[in-house]
Design a protein around this motif. Structure first.
Motif, PDB file in Angstrom:
ATOM      1  N   LEU A  59       0.834  -1.199   0.000  1.00  0.00           N
ATOM      2  CA  LEU A  59       0.000   0.000   0.000  1.00  0.00           C
ATOM      3  C   LEU A  59       0.874   1.257   0.000  1.00  0.00           C
ATOM      4  N   THR A  60       1.861   1.301   0.882  1.00  0.00           N
ATOM      5  CA  THR A  60       2.748   2.459   1.012  1.00  0.00           C
ATOM      6  C   THR A  60       3.565   2.704  -0.256  1.00  0.00           C
ATOM      7  N   LEU A  61       4.027   1.619  -0.877  1.00  0.00           N
ATOM      8  CA  LEU A  61       4.886   1.738  -2.056  1.00  0.00           C
ATOM      9  C   LEU A  61       4.098   1.822  -3.369  1.00  0.00           C
ATOM     10  N   GLY A  62       2.774   1.726  -3.288  1.00  0.00           N
ATOM     11  CA  GLY A  62       1.954   1.811  -4.494  1.00  0.00           C
ATOM     12  C   GLY A  62       2.013   0.574  -5.367  1.00  0.00           C
ATOM     13  N   ILE A  63       2.296  -0.582  -4.763  1.00  0.00           N
ATOM     14  CA  ILE A  63       2.350  -1.839  -5.508  1.00  0.00           C
ATOM     15  C   ILE A  63       0.942  -2.445  -5.528  1.00  0.00           C
ATOM     16  N   PRO A  64       0.363  -2.668  -6.716  1.00  0.00           N
ATOM     17  CA  PRO A  64      -0.976  -3.254  -6.785  1.00  0.00           C
ATOM     18  C   PRO A  64      -1.019  -4.653  -6.143  1.00  0.00           C
ATOM     19  N   PHE A  65      -2.082  -4.915  -5.372  1.00  0.00           N
ATOM     20  CA  PHE A  65      -2.159  -6.190  -4.650  1.00  0.00           C
ATOM     21  C   PHE A  65      -3.570  -6.754  -4.532  1.00  0.00           C
ATOM     22  N   LEU A  66      -4.574  -6.098  -5.108  1.00  0.00           N
ATOM     23  CA  LEU A  66      -5.961  -6.482  -4.877  1.00  0.00           C
ATOM     24  C   LEU A  66      -6.487  -7.596  -5.787  1.00  0.00           C
ATOM     25  N   GLN A  67      -5.974  -7.703  -6.988  1.00  0.00           N
ATOM     26  CA  GLN A  67      -6.531  -8.600  -7.998  1.00  0.00           C
ATOM     27  C   GLN A  67      -5.650  -9.827  -8.217  1.00  0.00           C
ATOM     28  N   GLU A  68      -6.260 -10.867  -8.744  1.00  0.00           N
ATOM     29  CA  GLU A  68      -5.517 -12.080  -9.109  1.00  0.00           C
ATOM     30  C   GLU A  68      -4.408 -11.740 -10.110  1.00  0.00           C
ATOM     31  N   ALA A  69      -4.657 -10.800 -11.015  1.00  0.00           N
ATOM     32  CA  ALA A  69      -3.624 -10.391 -11.980  1.00  0.00           C
ATOM     33  C   ALA A  69      -2.412  -9.785 -11.266  1.00  0.00           C
ATOM     34  N   ASP A  70      -2.651  -9.081 -10.161  1.00  0.00           N
ATOM     35  CA  ASP A  70      -1.548  -8.524  -9.372  1.00  0.00           C
ATOM     36  C   ASP A  70      -0.728  -9.647  -8.749  1.00  0.00           C
ATOM     37  N   TRP A  71      -1.413 -10.685  -8.281  1.00  0.00           N
ATOM     38  CA  TRP A  71      -0.719 -11.818  -7.658  1.00  0.00           C
ATOM     39  C   TRP A  71       0.091 -12.581  -8.703  1.00  0.00           C
ATOM     40  N   GLU A  72      -0.441 -12.674  -9.928  1.00  0.00           N
ATOM     41  CA  GLU A  72       0.286 -13.342 -11.000  1.00  0.00           C
ATOM     42  C   GLU A  72       1.559 -12.565 -11.327  1.00  0.00           C
ATOM     43  N   ARG A  73       1.472 -11.247 -11.338  1.00  0.00           N
ATOM     44  CA  ARG A  73       2.662 -10.422 -11.563  1.00  0.00           C
ATOM     45  C   ARG A  73       3.690 -10.662 -10.461  1.00  0.00           C
ATOM     46  N   MET A  74       3.211 -10.805  -9.212  1.00  0.00           N
ATOM     47  CA  MET A  74       4.117 -11.093  -8.096  1.00  0.00           C
ATOM     48  C   MET A  74       4.772 -12.469  -8.265  1.00  0.00           C
ATOM     49  N   ARG A  75       4.017 -13.445  -8.781  1.00  0.00           N
ATOM     50  CA  ARG A  75       4.573 -14.794  -8.974  1.00  0.00           C
ATOM     51  C   ARG A  75       5.709 -14.807 -10.000  1.00  0.00           C
ATOM     52  N   GLN A  76       5.705 -13.845 -10.915  1.00  0.00           N
ATOM     53  CA  GLN A  76       6.757 -13.772 -11.920  1.00  0.00           C
ATOM     54  C   GLN A  76       7.976 -12.998 -11.424  1.00  0.00           C
ATOM     55  N   ALA A  77       7.874 -12.423 -10.243  1.00  0.00           N
ATOM     56  CA  ALA A  77       8.958 -11.620  -9.679  1.00  0.00           C
ATOM     57  C   ALA A  77       9.977 -12.513  -8.979  1.00  0.00           C
ATOM     58  N   LYS A  78      10.988 -11.888  -8.399  1.00  0.00           N
ATOM     59  CA  LYS A  78      11.945 -12.616  -7.559  1.00  0.00           C
ATOM     60  C   LYS A  78      12.178 -11.810  -6.300  1.00  0.00           C
ATOM     61  N   LEU A  79      12.578 -12.507  -5.246  1.00  0.00           N
ATOM     62  CA  LEU A  79      12.930 -11.879  -3.973  1.00  0.00           C
ATOM     63  C   LEU A  79      14.406 -12.123  -3.711  1.00  0.00           C
ATOM     64  N   VAL A  80      15.063 -11.155  -3.101  1.00  0.00           N
ATOM     65  CA  VAL A  80      16.461 -11.316  -2.706  1.00  0.00           C
ATOM     66  C   VAL A  80      16.542 -11.052  -1.214  1.00  0.00           C
ATOM     67  N   TYR A  81      17.107 -12.030  -0.499  1.00  0.00           N
ATOM     68  CA  TYR A  81      17.262 -11.925   0.948  1.00  0.00           C
ATOM     69  C   TYR A  81      18.665 -12.367   1.324  1.00  0.00           C
ATOM     70  N   GLU A  82      19.382 -11.499   2.009  1.00  0.00           N
ATOM     71  CA  GLU A  82      20.762 -11.754   2.425  1.00  0.00           C
ATOM     72  C   GLU A  82      21.627 -12.237   1.261  1.00  0.00           C
ATOM     73  N   GLY A  83      21.448 -11.597   0.108  1.00  0.00           N
ATOM     74  CA  GLY A  83      22.259 -11.904  -1.065  1.00  0.00           C
ATOM     75  C   GLY A  83      21.831 -13.123  -1.857  1.00  0.00           C
ATOM     76  N   THR A  84      20.825 -13.833  -1.418  1.00  0.00           N
ATOM     77  CA  THR A  84      20.360 -15.032  -2.117  1.00  0.00           C
ATOM     78  C   THR A  84      19.086 -14.712  -2.880  1.00  0.00           C
ATOM     79  N   GLU A  85      19.047 -15.110  -4.155  1.00  0.00           N
ATOM     80  CA  GLU A  85      17.867 -14.893  -4.985  1.00  0.00           C
ATOM     81  C   GLU A  85      16.903 -16.060  -4.823  1.00  0.00           C
ATOM     82  N   TYR A  86      15.622 -15.718  -4.720  1.00  0.00           N
ATOM     83  CA  TYR A  86      14.564 -16.722  -4.616  1.00  0.00           C
ATOM     84  C   TYR A  86      13.525 -16.455  -5.699  1.00  0.00           C
ATOM     85  N   LEU A  87      13.177 -17.512  -6.428  1.00  0.00           N
ATOM     86  CA  LEU A  87      12.114 -17.428  -7.423  1.00  0.00           C
ATOM     87  C   LEU A  87      10.802 -17.785  -6.735  1.00  0.00           C
ATOM     88  N   ILE A  88       9.799 -16.986  -6.975  1.00  0.00           N
ATOM     89  CA  ILE A  88       8.525 -17.138  -6.268  1.00  0.00           C
ATOM     90  C   ILE A  88       7.709 -18.273  -6.874  1.00  0.00           C
TER      91      ILE A  88
END
Length: 144
Positions: free
Chosen positions: A91-120
């Protein structure tokens, strides 16, 4: 168009959860959305041959992961991780999160934590209070 909390209860829960996560957990993760325009896709099979990502968003999350060890020292083991992120972060960063299409976009993203990349692998909302999800839970696998 961003989402605005509809009442004081929604706002209080979103603010309170973010405060707890910011103060107690302090795990910072980077969320990189796939750059769909510049990612190369194989014309025959439709697979992505070279992924490009947009600039990251820094988020606060609760991170849990397994750290399996192989039987042999040289054995490569892939970690899996769970990321629990308060909705207020999106909400604060303006990242859409309400719709299934938003969740699909998130599933195509990646997360990085402590230098390690994770595919969602999966994204699912969690803890519905006053008609708004308080968290999003990401299951992810270490990228190799």
């Amino acid at each position: 168009m961003g989402y605005e909390p509809k009442n004081e209860i929604q706002k209080a829960f979103l603010d309170g959860i973010e405060e707890v996560y910011s103060t107690l957990l302090c795990n910072h993760v980077l969320l990189y959305f796939l750059d769909e325009e510049n990612t190369k896709v194989d014309s025959l099979y439709g697979e992505t041959t070279e992924k490009k990502y947009l600039e990251p968003y820094e988020l606060i999350a609760k991170v849990t992961y397994d750290h399996p060890k192989g039987e042999n020292p040289e054995e490569t083991v892939i970690r899996k991780a769970q990321f629990r992120i308060p909705t207020k972060q999106f909400l604060t960063l303006g990242i859409p999160f309400l719709q299934e299409a938003d969740w699909e976009r998130m599933r195509q993203a990646k997360l990085v934590y402590e230098g390690t990349e994770y595919l969602i692998d999966t994204v699912k909302p969690s803890t519905l209070v006053a008609d708004i999800w308080q968290f999003f839970e990401f299951s992810a696998t270490e990228a190799k």
